[in-house]
Motif scaffolding. Structure first.
Motif, PDB file in Angstrom:
ATOM      1  N   VAL A 271     -13.109   3.560  -2.150  1.00  0.00           N
ATOM      2  CA  VAL A 271     -11.963   3.151  -1.348  1.00  0.00           C
ATOM      3  C   VAL A 271     -12.023   1.642  -1.163  1.00  0.00           C
ATOM      4  O   VAL A 271     -13.058   1.015  -1.373  1.00  0.00           O
ATOM      5  CB  VAL A 271     -11.943   3.834   0.044  1.00  0.00           C
ATOM      6  CG1 VAL A 271     -11.646   5.304  -0.090  1.00  0.00           C
ATOM      7  CG2 VAL A 271     -13.237   3.590   0.795  1.00  0.00           C
ATOM      8  N   MET A 272     -10.897   1.060  -0.779  1.00  0.00           N
ATOM      9  CA  MET A 272     -10.827  -0.369  -0.559  1.00  0.00           C
ATOM     10  C   MET A 272     -11.521  -0.696   0.765  1.00  0.00           C
ATOM     11  O   MET A 272     -11.321   0.000   1.761  1.00  0.00           O
ATOM     12  CB  MET A 272      -9.363  -0.787  -0.508  1.00  0.00           C
ATOM     13  CG  MET A 272      -9.120  -2.268  -0.605  1.00  0.00           C
ATOM     14  SD  MET A 272      -9.900  -3.041  -2.023  1.00  0.00           S
ATOM     15  CE  MET A 272      -8.826  -2.557  -3.371  1.00  0.00           C
ATOM     16  N   THR A 273     -12.334  -1.737   0.759  1.00  0.00           N
ATOM     17  CA  THR A 273     -13.006  -2.138   1.994  1.00  0.00           C
ATOM     18  C   THR A 273     -12.776  -3.623   2.205  1.00  0.00           C
ATOM     19  O   THR A 273     -12.476  -4.358   1.267  1.00  0.00           O
ATOM     20  CB  THR A 273     -14.521  -1.888   1.917  1.00  0.00           C
ATOM     21  OG1 THR A 273     -15.045  -2.617   0.812  1.00  0.00           O
ATOM     22  CG2 THR A 273     -14.831  -0.415   1.741  1.00  0.00           C
TER      23      THR A 273
ATOM     24  N   CYS B  42      -7.042   5.946   2.148  1.00  0.00           N
ATOM     25  CA  CYS B  42      -6.992   5.113   0.938  1.00  0.00           C
ATOM     26  C   CYS B  42      -7.299   5.947  -0.304  1.00  0.00           C
ATOM     27  O   CYS B  42      -8.210   6.760  -0.307  1.00  0.00           O
ATOM     28  CB  CYS B  42      -8.003   3.977   1.068  1.00  0.00           C
ATOM     29  SG  CYS B  42      -8.165   3.016  -0.435  1.00  0.00           S
ATOM     30  N   ILE B  43      -6.502   5.724  -1.371  1.00  0.00           N
ATOM     31  CA  ILE B  43      -6.741   6.454  -2.617  1.00  0.00           C
ATOM     32  C   ILE B  43      -7.430   5.565  -3.653  1.00  0.00           C
ATOM     33  O   ILE B  43      -7.627   5.972  -4.781  1.00  0.00           O
ATOM     34  CB  ILE B  43      -5.426   6.978  -3.223  1.00  0.00           C
ATOM     35  CG1 ILE B  43      -4.446   5.819  -3.417  1.00  0.00           C
ATOM     36  CG2 ILE B  43      -4.824   8.062  -2.364  1.00  0.00           C
ATOM     37  CD1 ILE B  43      -3.347   6.146  -4.375  1.00  0.00           C
ATOM     38  N   GLY B  44      -7.762   4.326  -3.258  1.00  0.00           N
ATOM     39  CA  GLY B  44      -8.470   3.454  -4.193  1.00  0.00           C
ATOM     40  C   GLY B  44      -7.641   3.016  -5.377  1.00  0.00           C
ATOM     41  O   GLY B  44      -8.152   2.902  -6.489  1.00  0.00           O
ATOM     42  N   CYS B  45      -6.341   2.751  -5.156  1.00  0.00           N
ATOM     43  CA  CYS B  45      -5.491   2.337  -6.275  1.00  0.00           C
ATOM     44  C   CYS B  45      -5.600   0.843  -6.543  1.00  0.00           C
ATOM     45  O   CYS B  45      -5.109   0.360  -7.548  1.00  0.00           O
ATOM     46  CB  CYS B  45      -4.041   2.702  -5.999  1.00  0.00           C
ATOM     47  SG  CYS B  45      -3.302   1.754  -4.663  1.00  0.00           S
TER      48      CYS B  45
ATOM     49  N   LEU C 284      -6.644  -3.749   8.798  1.00  0.00           N
ATOM     50  CA  LEU C 284      -7.681  -2.751   8.523  1.00  0.00           C
ATOM     51  C   LEU C 284      -7.277  -1.838   7.372  1.00  0.00           C
ATOM     52  O   LEU C 284      -6.107  -1.768   6.995  1.00  0.00           O
ATOM     53  CB  LEU C 284      -7.920  -1.881   9.760  1.00  0.00           C
ATOM     54  CG  LEU C 284      -8.658  -2.517  10.941  1.00  0.00           C
ATOM     55  CD1 LEU C 284      -8.753  -1.525  12.074  1.00  0.00           C
ATOM     56  CD2 LEU C 284     -10.045  -2.973  10.528  1.00  0.00           C
ATOM     57  N   VAL C 285      -8.258  -1.134   6.820  1.00  0.00           N
ATOM     58  CA  VAL C 285      -7.996  -0.077   5.843  1.00  0.00           C
ATOM     59  C   VAL C 285      -8.495   1.230   6.454  1.00  0.00           C
ATOM     60  O   VAL C 285      -9.611   1.296   6.953  1.00  0.00           O
ATOM     61  CB  VAL C 285      -8.737  -0.334   4.515  1.00  0.00           C
ATOM     62  CG1 VAL C 285      -8.470   0.801   3.535  1.00  0.00           C
ATOM     63  CG2 VAL C 285      -8.330  -1.660   3.916  1.00  0.00           C
ATOM     64  N   ASP C 286      -7.625   2.237   6.429  1.00  0.00           N
ATOM     65  CA  ASP C 286      -8.038   3.565   6.869  1.00  0.00           C
ATOM     66  C   ASP C 286      -8.740   4.241   5.692  1.00  0.00           C
ATOM     67  O   ASP C 286      -8.102   4.672   4.733  1.00  0.00           O
ATOM     68  CB  ASP C 286      -6.794   4.361   7.302  1.00  0.00           C
ATOM     69  CG  ASP C 286      -7.171   5.720   7.870  1.00  0.00           C
ATOM     70  OD1 ASP C 286      -8.262   6.225   7.535  1.00  0.00           O
ATOM     71  OD2 ASP C 286      -6.364   6.270   8.641  1.00  0.00           O
TER      72      ASP C 286
ATOM     73  N   CYS D 191       0.849  -1.201   0.000  1.00  0.00           N
ATOM     74  CA  CYS D 191       0.000   0.000   0.000  1.00  0.00           C
ATOM     75  C   CYS D 191       0.882   1.247   0.000  1.00  0.00           C
ATOM     76  O   CYS D 191       1.721   1.421   0.876  1.00  0.00           O
ATOM     77  CB  CYS D 191      -0.915  -0.007   1.201  1.00  0.00           C
ATOM     78  SG  CYS D 191      -1.869   1.513   1.358  1.00  0.00           S
ATOM     79  N   PRO D 192       0.708   2.138  -0.994  1.00  0.00           N
ATOM     80  CA  PRO D 192       1.599   3.294  -1.087  1.00  0.00           C
ATOM     81  C   PRO D 192       1.280   4.386  -0.070  1.00  0.00           C
ATOM     82  O   PRO D 192       2.095   5.288   0.140  1.00  0.00           O
ATOM     83  CB  PRO D 192       1.366   3.808  -2.507  1.00  0.00           C
ATOM     84  CG  PRO D 192      -0.016   3.389  -2.831  1.00  0.00           C
ATOM     85  CD  PRO D 192      -0.248   2.090  -2.112  1.00  0.00           C
ATOM     86  N   THR D 193       0.106   4.337   0.535  1.00  0.00           N
ATOM     87  CA  THR D 193      -0.294   5.429   1.426  1.00  0.00           C
ATOM     88  C   THR D 193      -0.248   5.059   2.897  1.00  0.00           C
ATOM     89  O   THR D 193      -0.396   5.926   3.751  1.00  0.00           O
ATOM     90  CB  THR D 193      -1.739   5.858   1.134  1.00  0.00           C
ATOM     91  OG1 THR D 193      -2.586   4.742   1.421  1.00  0.00           O
ATOM     92  CG2 THR D 193      -1.918   6.262  -0.304  1.00  0.00           C
TER      93      THR D 193
HETATM   94  S1  SF4 Z   1      -6.436   0.713  -2.550  1.00  0.00           S
HETATM   95 FE1  SF4 Z   1      -6.154   1.943  -0.675  1.00  0.00          FE
HETATM   96  S2  SF4 Z   1      -5.561   0.433   0.888  1.00  0.00           S
HETATM   97 FE2  SF4 Z   1      -5.260  -0.545  -1.109  1.00  0.00          FE
HETATM   98  S3  SF4 Z   1      -3.125  -0.177  -1.662  1.00  0.00           S
HETATM   99 FE3  SF4 Z   1      -4.310   1.510  -2.588  1.00  0.00          FE
HETATM  100  S4  SF4 Z   1      -4.284   3.127  -1.049  1.00  0.00           S
HETATM  101 FE4  SF4 Z   1      -3.639   1.265   0.020  1.00  0.00          FE
END
Ligand code: SF4
Ligand code: SF4
Lengths: 327, 243
Positions: free
Chosen positions: B129-131, B106-109, B100-102, B85-87
């Motif tokens: 966003v990723m869930t 999350c940028i939804g990449c 967990l995902v914050d 995860c880049p963020t």
């Molecule tokens: S979708 Fe969100 S949680 Fe998944 S790698 Fe990208 S920034 Fe991180």
């Protein structure tokens, strides 16, 4: 995997932009060493403009891949572990250096920064060009490692992925540089076209190597390990839902095998065979080869789009074991 | 160190989907935002779920067995989805091992979903966003709930008790005991992800009966009627004579 056009455009456009920059710096280096005619500042500035446009378009395309592009700045935070984060840092750094390199040529501002032992003066453009070349290579590596680092995608998890991204990007950049040199009337077509041919043929070799490798892959995961039941015959009867889901869209190309195979032949011909022939023809032409070379660059670029599409479509994700039967 | 996890008993799961609906209900009503369904009553509906129950057929007719297989994030101990995860939005909690995902970072990449071999991360089509399964982190620590209710919504919903919840690092917990005593296993062990969630295999209760056990052990001649039948006033030997 599902080939997303945002990522296809990102990787092919910046690959060509990086290659074009490397080609321009090579032209300057050869000129300084007296091995090729020296070009004026405008030649470099215009070429760099083209490179920056490619890089900018790629960057622009990448935003369409994100669900929340307004948060894109956050991607620079995890460079310690994530290749995606590293790419996000290297790309703007590279673009900055490319811009400065072009600006220095445009303004003909080229002081000697320092002198190396042996009385070799290091010009500002040379220092910028060297830094840019290093960053271009770093960018090829980080872009490719985003894919090569995911061990679950066995088709990608190989050094060949990095080699192909680098060589194919450089090849398209050099073909473009050849066309640009012909258009601007610089006496560089023979040298640039020869390098472009070598890179294109090298790319053909490494890409075929990865095709052969991928054809032999034995998937690590099976339905047996996926659900932990040891029986040779297991069939999924229901994936748990009948509607769509992220998992049924993101990880499969939803095209027939015949279509995928056709794309493979299209890219082998368009990205490698036709450009090589056209570049070779340009070497033998006595009239202005500009149009032939522009055609070579365009066809090769379109071929590389097909190549990238195939790259994604070919990768088979183990999660697909869980999503085989709608009901 | 605590590692909370689910243990799912395939031997008792009946595939009723109660955990799926309960999970969706709880997690779409929470403060983290809805789990959106698009076109729910139209052609081509789609939606986000943290938990899916799938069905597999094992064997060939007529010797087949139907296996219902619930699947959600396994809260891996070596989660491959986190470092990519880049963020930093994707993370594993030190204190209880929940991945967990914050949603605010999350940028939804979608990169993390590529790096999960189990197909349990889903991008929410509306929130972008990723869930994924949170192990009901907003429930299991909620002190306004009675103690017995502080369990994931799926566990509370399961009518057959196929879902156990607890700390797999505590050797005396209900889940550790179940894993140890009932042959609990992990999915796709070949990737080294060390899933915290375990599955208990299906088993059939069988008694092994050997041929000789079908015959009387006090019947050395194998035929009852052929036992010696001495006269009543003669001495007899227990287990040897037919008296
Ligand atoms: S979708 Fe969100 S949680 Fe998944 S790698 Fe990208 S920034 Fe991180
Ligand atoms: S199951 Fe997938 S999403 Fe969950 S922790 Fe493991 S790798 Fe990450």
């Amino acid at each position: 995997m599902h080939p997303a056009f945002s990522v296809i455009f990102l990787t092919t456009l910046i690959g060509a932009g990086q290659g074009l920059f490397i080609a321009l710096f090579l032209v300057e280096s050869l000129g300084l060493l007296g091995m090729a005619p020296m070009q004026n500042g405008t030649f470099f500035a215009l070429g760099i403009l083209a490179s920056l446009i490619l890089l900018g378009l790629g960057l622009f395309a990448s935003f369409f891949h994100l669900g929340r592009p307004e948060r894109a700045w956050r991607t620079a935070t995890k460079w310690r572990t994530s290749w995606l984060s590293r790419e996000v840092i290297v790309l703007p750094a590279f673009m900055g250096v490319v811009f400065l390199y072009g600006l220095a040529h445009w303004l003909n501002f080229n002081p000697t920064l320092f002198t190396l032992p042996g009385d070799r003066a290091v010009l500002a453009t040379v220092a910028l060009g060297a830094a840019g070349t290093l960053l271009a290579v770093a960018l090829y590596v980080s872009t490719a490692m985003i894919y090569a680092a995911v061990k679950f995608l066995q088709e990608w998890h190989s050094p060949l992925t990095v080699v192909n991204y680098t060589v194919l990007g450089a090849a398209s950049g050099f073909t473009l540089a050849t066309a640009y040199a012909a258009w601007s009337g610089a006496q560089l077509v023979p040298v640039l076209a020869s390098i472009a041919i070598v890179l294109t043929l090298l790319g053909l070799g490494t890409r075929i190597a990865s095709l052969i490798r991928n054809a032999r892959i034995k998937p690590k995961s099976t339905l047996q390990t996926a659900i932990g039941i040891k029986h040779p015959r297991i069939v999924q009867k229901s994936q748990g839902f009948m509607g769509g889901s992220f998992n049924t869209r993101e990880f499969f190309h939803h095209k027939s095998d015949g279509f995928v195979r056709a794309v493979k032949w299209i890219f082998l011909i368009a990205a490698f065979a036709i450009p090589t022939v056209l570049l070779a023809v340009s070497l033998l032409m006595t009239v202005d080869p500009t149009s032939v070379l522009i055609a070579a660059a365009l066809i090769q670029y379109l071929g590389l789009i097909a190549e990238r599409w195939f790259f994604f479509a070919q990768a088979n994700h183990p999660q697909n074991l869980y999503y085989q039967s709608v009901s | 160190m605590t590692q909370l996890a689910l243990v799912i008993d395939l031997n008792v799961c009946v595939g009723c989907q109660a955990c799926v609906t309960s999970c969706k209900e709880w997690n779409t009503s929470g403060e983290a935002g809805p789990l959106v369904d698009l076109r729910p009553y139209d052609a081509d509906p789609t939606g986000t779920f943290f938990n899916r129950v799938q069905t597999f057929e094992v064997g060939e007719y007529p010797n087949t067995e139907t296996v219902h297989f619930p699947k959600s994030c396994l809260h891996c101990e070596e989660p491959p989805c986190v470092p990519v995860c880049p963020t930093g939005a994707s993370y594993k909690r030190e204190e209880d091992g929940i991945v967990l995902v914050d949603y605010d970072k999350c940028i939804g990449c979608k990169y993390c979903s590529w790096a999960c071999p189990y197909g349990v991360r889903e991008v929410d089509a509306k929130r972008k966003v990723m869930t994924k399964c949170t192990l009901c982190v907003d429930r299991i620590y909620d002190e306004t709930l009675p103690e017995w209710d502080r369990k994931p919504a799926c566990v509370r919903a399961c009518p057959t008790n196929a879902r156990l919840f607890g700390d797999v690092h505590d050797p005396d917990s209900e889940v550790s005991t179940a894993i140890r005593e009932n042959g609990g296993y992990q999915l796709m062990p070949e990737w080294g992800t060390k899933p915290a969630n375990h599955y208990l295999p299906r088993h059939k209760t069988r008694i092994t009966v050997r041929e000789d056990e079908l015959e009387r052990s006090d019947n050395p001649l194998r035929i009852d009627s052929k036992l010696p039948k001495p006269d009543r006033d003669e001495p007899s030997l227990d287990d040897v004579t037919s008296w």
